[in-house]
Scaffold this active site. Structure first.
Site, PDB file in Angstrom:
ATOM      1  N   CYS A  37      -5.641  -7.352  17.507  1.00 50.87           N
ATOM      2  CA  CYS A  37      -7.088  -7.172  17.659  1.00 50.87           C
ATOM      3  C   CYS A  37      -7.533  -5.948  16.857  1.00 50.87           C
ATOM      4  CB  CYS A  37      -7.461  -6.973  19.125  1.00 50.87           C
ATOM      5  SG  CYS A  37      -6.769  -8.204  20.238  1.00 50.87           S
ATOM      6  N   MET A  38      -8.827  -5.671  16.899  1.00 54.39           N
ATOM      7  CA  MET A  38      -9.351  -4.532  16.154  1.00 54.39           C
ATOM      8  C   MET A  38      -8.740  -3.214  16.641  1.00 54.39           C
ATOM      9  SD  MET A  38     -13.303  -3.314  15.608  1.00 54.39           S
ATOM     10  CE  MET A  38     -13.858  -4.814  14.822  1.00 54.39           C
ATOM     11  N   ASP A  39      -8.562  -3.092  17.967  1.00 50.08           N
ATOM     12  CA  ASP A  39      -8.134  -1.817  18.535  1.00 50.08           C
ATOM     13  C   ASP A  39      -6.907  -1.925  19.434  1.00 50.08           C
ATOM     14  OD1 ASP A  39     -10.862  -0.780  17.703  1.00 50.08           O
ATOM     15  OD2 ASP A  39     -11.388  -2.267  19.215  1.00 50.08           O
TER      16      ASP A  39
ATOM     17  N   TYR B 288      -6.673 -13.499  21.128  1.00 54.33           N
ATOM     18  CA  TYR B 288      -7.704 -14.368  20.561  1.00 54.33           C
ATOM     19  C   TYR B 288      -7.104 -15.691  20.115  1.00 54.33           C
ATOM     20  CZ  TYR B 288     -11.155 -10.595  20.373  1.00 54.33           C
ATOM     21  OH  TYR B 288     -12.036  -9.621  20.682  1.00 54.33           O
TER      22      TYR B 288
ATOM     23  N   HIS C 157      -0.152   6.690 -19.121  1.00 54.40           N
ATOM     24  CA  HIS C 157       0.389   6.158 -17.866  1.00 54.40           C
ATOM     25  C   HIS C 157       1.114   4.841 -18.162  1.00 54.40           C
ATOM     26  CE1 HIS C 157       0.696   5.926 -13.548  1.00 54.40           C
ATOM     27  NE2 HIS C 157       0.061   4.789 -13.478  1.00 54.40           N
TER      28      HIS C 157
ATOM     29  N   ARG D 179      -6.352   0.610 -18.642  1.00 50.82           N
ATOM     30  CA  ARG D 179      -7.268   1.067 -17.595  1.00 50.82           C
ATOM     31  C   ARG D 179      -8.299   1.994 -18.225  1.00 50.82           C
ATOM     32  NH1 ARG D 179      -4.146   2.859 -12.133  1.00 50.82           N
ATOM     33  NH2 ARG D 179      -3.599   4.677 -13.385  1.00 50.82           N
TER      34      ARG D 179
ATOM     35  N   LYS E  15      -3.644  12.141  -4.405  1.00 49.16           N
ATOM     36  CA  LYS E  15      -4.879  11.339  -4.331  1.00 49.16           C
ATOM     37  C   LYS E  15      -4.871  10.506  -3.050  1.00 49.16           C
ATOM     38  CE  LYS E  15      -2.648   7.855  -7.186  1.00 49.16           C
ATOM     39  NZ  LYS E  15      -2.368   7.494  -8.582  1.00 49.16           N
TER      40      LYS E  15
ATOM     41  N   ARG F 235       4.040  13.496 -13.229  1.00 48.52           N
ATOM     42  CA  ARG F 235       3.100  13.315 -12.117  1.00 48.52           C
ATOM     43  C   ARG F 235       3.783  12.463 -11.051  1.00 48.52           C
ATOM     44  NH1 ARG F 235       0.530  11.396 -16.779  1.00 48.52           N
ATOM     45  NH2 ARG F 235       0.709   9.313 -15.878  1.00 48.52           N
TER      46      ARG F 235
HETATM   47  C1  PLP Z   1      -1.042   7.601  -8.920  1.00 43.05           C
HETATM   48  C2  PLP Z   1      -0.670   8.021 -10.262  1.00 43.05           C
HETATM   49  C3  PLP Z   1       0.545   8.688 -10.481  1.00 43.05           C
HETATM   50  C4  PLP Z   1       1.626   8.802  -9.422  1.00 43.05           C
HETATM   51  O1  PLP Z   1       2.290   7.566  -9.355  1.00 43.05           O
HETATM   52  P1  PLP Z   1       3.550   7.331  -8.377  1.00 43.05           P
HETATM   53  O2  PLP Z   1       4.005   5.976  -8.732  1.00 43.05           O
HETATM   54  O3  PLP Z   1       3.031   7.420  -6.994  1.00 43.05           O
HETATM   55  O4  PLP Z   1       4.528   8.407  -8.689  1.00 43.05           O
HETATM   56  C5  PLP Z   1       0.764   9.193 -11.749  1.00 43.05           C
HETATM   57  N1  PLP Z   1      -0.146   9.040 -12.733  1.00 43.05           N
HETATM   58  C6  PLP Z   1      -1.294   8.373 -12.570  1.00 43.05           C
HETATM   59  C7  PLP Z   1      -2.253   8.236 -13.707  1.00 43.05           C
HETATM   60  C8  PLP Z   1      -1.596   7.822 -11.340  1.00 43.05           C
HETATM   61  O5  PLP Z   1      -2.733   7.148 -11.169  1.00 43.05           O
END
Ligand code: PLP
Length: 385
Positions: A312-314, A266, A169, A139, A42, A222
Site C-alpha cells: 500500500c502507499m504507507d 487491496y 563521461h 547527453r 548528487k 568522479r
Molecule cells: C553520476 C555521475 C558520475 C558518477 O557515476 P558513478 O557511476 O556513480 O560513479 C560521474 N560523472 C558524471 C557526469 C555523472 O553524471
C-alpha cells in the site's frame, strides 16, 4: 545525538559512516596518489544524505564533490562545505553569476551560453568552468575540435571565466565489451590535445571506469556508486571489499492470525493457504518501497518473511514464520542477525539498477547516521523542530 530531532513512525534508514569512510579510503588507495577524487553526491548522495556524506568523504580524503544541479551545489555551500564543487548538468546562463558568487564550478560547452553568462557575472567575480566534451554519451557537451578551440578562446580571453577543467563521461565503462569505451577515450584524448593550455583538472572516469580502466584516470575521477559500497556494474567483478553503507528498517505495528482462505490487501490478492501469522509494517510505496516488491522477503529476527498482498502507499503486510510481538524490528535492506538483503537484491526484483533503489528512498524516511553502534545524527526532513 540531537535529542530535538526525532521521528514518530518507526521506519528509518541507517547510514554507516565508518563503512563510508573505509570505502573512500579503499578506493583512494586503489588509485595513484596524485589522482584527485571527486565524490558524486548528487541526488542527495544517491539518497544517503548529501550533507553528511559530503562531509565524511572529504574527511576521508576526497578532494571535492560533484552534483547534478546548481541548487544542490548552493545547498552544500550554504551548509558549510568549502571544498571544490562541480555541477555536472547544464545551468542557465543567467545563473552563472550565482554560481560564481558561491565559488561553484560549472560545465561549459556552448558558445552562446558563454556570451550570455559573461553578462550575469559581476565585475571582479570569476566563474570556474570545466569544458564538457560529448565523446559518445550523447547527453551534453561539445563534439568537435572546432567548437573546443572556439570555447577555449572565449574563456581564456574573458576576465569573467577561469578554465579549471575539461571532462567527458563514458557510456559503457561498466560493460565487458570495451570497444565503445576505447573509442570514447581516444576521442577525449584527441580533444584534450587540441587545447593550448591544459587546465588543472582533466577527468573522465566514473566508478566503473576508475576501477576497471587505469587508462581512464587522467588526473581526476568522479566516483559515485562505489563510495556507497554498491557495484558499478552487473557484468564486471570488483575485488575491492567495499561495504554497503545503507540499511533500511521498520517495526511491526500489528500482528494477527489469519485463518486459511482469508485474504490480505487491496484486491484481496493474497489468500492464506493455511492458518498464518501476518504482521503489518508502516512502510509503503510512498516511501520508495515499491509495489513491485510484493513477494520479496524482509528479515525478522534472523528469518526471512515474504511480503504478502499488494504493497500500500504507507503500509505493507508480511507473513511471519510464527508469532512475533508488536514492536519487533524488521529489516528491508541491509544486514541483521546473520541475514543480508543487498540493494542489488532489491534492484533485481524491481528490474532496475542499484542506483535507482537508493535514490527512490524519499524524504519521508529519516536517515540515522551511525559511527560504530552509536547514532550521531538524525536527518528527518519532516521534522517540525
Ligand atoms: C553520476 C555521475 C558520475 C558518477 O557515476 P558513478 O557511476 O556513480 O560513479 C560521474 N560523472 C558524471 C557526469 C555523472 O553524471
Amino acid at each position: 545525538m540531537n535529542e530535538k530531532i526525532q521521528f514518530f513512525r518507526d521506519t528509518w534508514t541507517e547510514i554507516d559512516l565508518d563503512a563510508l569512510y573505509d570505502n573512500v579510503k579503499m578506493i583512494r588507495n586503489a588509485l595513484p596518489r596524485e589522482t584527485h577524487m571527486f565524490a558524486a553526491v548528487k541526488a542527495n548522495a544517491y539518497g544517503h544524505g548529501a550533507l553528511q556524506v559530503g562531509a565524511e568523504v572529504l574527511r576521508a580524503g576526497a578532494h571535492g564533490l560533484v552534483v547534478a544541479l546548481l541548487d544542490e551545489a548552493i545547498w552544500l555551500r550554504n551548509n558549510g562545505i568549502e571544498a571544490p564543487i562541480l555541477v555536472l548538468g547544464a545551468i542557465r546562463p543567467g545563473d552563472a553569476g550565482m554560481a560564481a558568487r558561491h565559488n561553484i564550478a560549472v560545465p561549459v560547452f556552448q558558445r552562446h551560453w558563454l556570451e550570455e553568462a559573461g553578462r550575469s557575472i559581476k565585475d571582479g567575480d570569476k566563474l570556474k568552468v570545466h569544458i564538457k566534451c560529448d565523446t559518445g554519451m550523447g547527453r551534453i557537451g561539445l563534439r568537435g575540435a572546432g567548437e573546443l578551440k572556439e570555447i577555449e578562446k572565449i574563456v581564456s580571453k574573458s576576465d569573467k571565466f577561469l578554465l579549471e577543467g575539461i571532462f567527458t563521461h563514458f557510456a559503457t565503462a561498466d560493460q565487458l565489451e570495451e570497444s565503445y569505451y576505447q573509442q570514447q577515450l581516444a576521442k577525449f584524448k584527441r580533444l584534450v590535445e587540441q587545447l593550448d593550455t591544459v587546465p588543472p583538472y582533466v577527468h573522465a572516469a566514473n566508478s566503473a571506469a576508475a576501477l576497471c580502466h587505469h587508462d581512464s584516470l587522467f588526473n581526476a575521477v568522479r566516483i559515485g556508486i562505489a563510495i556507497y559500497g554498491l557495484s558499478p556494474s552487473d557484468e564486471r567483478h570488483f575485488t575491492l571489499k567495499t561495504r554497503q553503507i545503507l540499511s533500511w528498517h521498520t517495526k511491526i505495528v500489528h500482528v494477527k492470525e489469519l485463518q486459511r482462505g482469508e485474504s490480505i490487501g487491496y484486491g484481496a490478492g493474497y489468500k492464506a493457504r493455511e492458518d498464518e501469522w501476518i504482521g503489518t509494517i508502516p512502510v509503503g510505496y510512498a516511501d520508495g518501497w515499491l509495489r513491485k516488491l510484493e513477494g520479496h522477503p524482509v528479515i525478522v529476527e534472523g528469518e526471512f518473511a515474504p511480503i504478502v498482498g499488494r504493497i500500500c502507499m504507507d503500509q505493507t503486510m508480511i507473513r511471519l514464520p510464527r508469532h512475533f510481538p508488536v514492536g519487533t524490528e524488521v529489516t528491508l535492506i541491509g544486514g541483521r542477525q546473520g541475514r543480508f538483503i543487498s540493494v542489488e537484491d532489491i534492484a533485481e526484483k524491481l528490474d532496475t539498477i542499484n542506483y535507482e533503489v537508493t535514490c527512490s528512498i524519499n524524504f519521508r524516511v529519516p536517515r540515522v547516521y551511525k559511527r560504530g553502534k552509536e547514532a550521531v545524527e538524525i536527518e528527518n526532513q519532516l521534522s517540525t523542530h
